[in-house]
Design a protein around this motif. Structure first.
Motif, PDB file in Angstrom:
ATOM      1  N   TYR A  26       0.783  -1.234   0.000  1.00 14.36           N
ATOM      2  CA  TYR A  26       0.000   0.000   0.000  1.00 14.36           C
ATOM      3  C   TYR A  26       0.816   1.286   0.000  1.00 14.36           C
ATOM      4  O   TYR A  26       0.402   2.260  -0.645  1.00 14.36           O
ATOM      5  CB  TYR A  26      -1.017  -0.046   1.140  1.00 14.36           C
ATOM      6  N   TYR A  29       1.530   1.834  -3.628  1.00 17.59           N
ATOM      7  CA  TYR A  29       0.325   2.276  -4.330  1.00 17.59           C
ATOM      8  C   TYR A  29       0.009   3.732  -4.015  1.00 17.59           C
ATOM      9  O   TYR A  29      -0.418   4.479  -4.898  1.00 17.59           O
ATOM     10  CB  TYR A  29      -0.864   1.398  -3.953  1.00 17.59           C
ATOM     11  N   ASP A  33      -0.452   6.738  -6.684  1.00 24.17           N
ATOM     12  CA  ASP A  33      -1.648   7.580  -6.733  1.00 24.17           C
ATOM     13  C   ASP A  33      -1.290   9.057  -6.652  1.00 24.17           C
ATOM     14  O   ASP A  33      -1.895   9.888  -7.317  1.00 24.17           O
ATOM     15  CB  ASP A  33      -2.598   7.230  -5.596  1.00 24.17           C
ATOM     16  N   PRO A  37      -2.318   9.421 -12.050  1.00 24.26           N
ATOM     17  CA  PRO A  37      -3.336   8.375 -12.066  1.00 24.26           C
ATOM     18  C   PRO A  37      -3.109   7.312 -13.133  1.00 24.26           C
ATOM     19  O   PRO A  37      -3.569   6.195 -13.004  1.00 24.26           O
ATOM     20  CB  PRO A  37      -4.630   9.123 -12.320  1.00 24.26           C
ATOM     21  N   SER A  49      -4.030   3.717 -11.537  1.00 17.26           N
ATOM     22  CA  SER A  49      -3.861   3.449 -10.112  1.00 17.26           C
ATOM     23  C   SER A  49      -4.958   4.048  -9.247  1.00 17.26           C
ATOM     24  O   SER A  49      -4.969   3.831  -8.046  1.00 17.26           O
ATOM     25  CB  SER A  49      -2.499   3.960  -9.636  1.00 17.26           C
ATOM     26  N   ARG A  50      -5.857   4.778  -9.811  1.00 14.38           N
ATOM     27  CA  ARG A  50      -6.966   5.360  -9.047  1.00 14.38           C
ATOM     28  C   ARG A  50      -8.289   4.809  -9.570  1.00 14.38           C
ATOM     29  O   ARG A  50      -8.423   4.486 -10.748  1.00 14.38           O
ATOM     30  CB  ARG A  50      -6.976   6.878  -9.183  1.00 14.38           C
ATOM     31  N   HIS A  51      -9.246   4.738  -8.678  1.00 16.64           N
ATOM     32  CA  HIS A  51     -10.560   4.180  -9.042  1.00 16.64           C
ATOM     33  C   HIS A  51     -11.204   4.961 -10.174  1.00 16.64           C
ATOM     34  O   HIS A  51     -11.757   4.371 -11.112  1.00 16.64           O
ATOM     35  CB  HIS A  51     -11.476   4.159  -7.819  1.00 16.64           C
ATOM     36  N   ALA A  52     -11.159   6.280 -10.115  1.00 17.80           N
ATOM     37  CA  ALA A  52     -11.837   7.100 -11.133  1.00 17.80           C
ATOM     38  C   ALA A  52     -11.295   6.818 -12.530  1.00 17.80           C
ATOM     39  O   ALA A  52     -12.063   6.656 -13.479  1.00 17.80           O
ATOM     40  CB  ALA A  52     -11.692   8.581 -10.793  1.00 17.80           C
ATOM     41  N   GLU A  53      -9.983   6.757 -12.664  1.00 19.87           N
ATOM     42  CA  GLU A  53      -9.391   6.511 -13.979  1.00 19.87           C
ATOM     43  C   GLU A  53      -9.610   5.071 -14.438  1.00 19.87           C
ATOM     44  O   GLU A  53      -9.883   4.815 -15.609  1.00 19.87           O
ATOM     45  CB  GLU A  53      -7.898   6.841 -13.962  1.00 19.87           C
ATOM     46  N   ALA A  54      -9.499   4.116 -13.520  1.00 23.97           N
ATOM     47  CA  ALA A  54      -9.765   2.720 -13.879  1.00 23.97           C
ATOM     48  C   ALA A  54     -11.209   2.555 -14.338  1.00 23.97           C
ATOM     49  O   ALA A  54     -11.486   1.877 -15.325  1.00 23.97           O
ATOM     50  CB  ALA A  54      -9.470   1.804 -12.699  1.00 23.97           C
ATOM     51  N   SER A  55     -12.134   3.189 -13.648  1.00 21.58           N
ATOM     52  CA  SER A  55     -13.540   3.119 -14.027  1.00 21.58           C
ATOM     53  C   SER A  55     -13.768   3.744 -15.402  1.00 21.58           C
ATOM     54  O   SER A  55     -14.533   3.214 -16.211  1.00 21.58           O
ATOM     55  CB  SER A  55     -14.392   3.826 -12.970  1.00 21.58           C
ATOM     56  N   ARG A  59     -15.231   1.641 -18.667  1.00 13.78           N
ATOM     57  CA  ARG A  59     -16.521   2.011 -19.242  1.00 13.78           C
ATOM     58  C   ARG A  59     -16.419   2.586 -20.651  1.00 13.78           C
ATOM     59  O   ARG A  59     -17.413   2.684 -21.351  1.00 13.78           O
ATOM     60  CB  ARG A  59     -17.212   3.030 -18.334  1.00 13.78           C
TER      61      ARG A  59
END
Length: 88
Positions: A26, A29, A33, A37, A49-55, A59
């Protein structure tokens, strides 16, 4: 999303595989972060490495496979008729 990608002068992203990383990844990571990102790996692929960019990547259809259209181009328009009847 290009504004989020590392610049050419940025260090390449790597995942250390030492015992310290395996025990507690962690802090590594968190540094990723904080830096950017999106990270370019030494293999030329990107890591989000961040949820927003992975999402965003997951999508966005530009990053995925177009299974239906590719199948129709390869086998003709009648190939999907069997899929429609078996789904019902």
């Amino acid at each position: 999303m290009n504004g989020h990608v590392q610049t050419a002068s940025a260090a390449r992203f790597s995942i250390p595989l030492g015992a310290g990383f395996i025990r507690n990844p962690y802090p590594h990571y968190a540094r990723c972060d904080a830096a950017d990102p999106m990270h370019l790996t030494s293999f030329g692929s990107f890591v989000a490495s961040r949820h927003a960019e992975a999402s965003l990547v997951l999508r966005d259809k530009r990053f995925g496979k177009d299974f239906v259209e590719r199948t129709i181009r390869r086998y003709g328009p009648d190939i999907m008729k069997g899929a429609e009847s078996s789904a019902a």
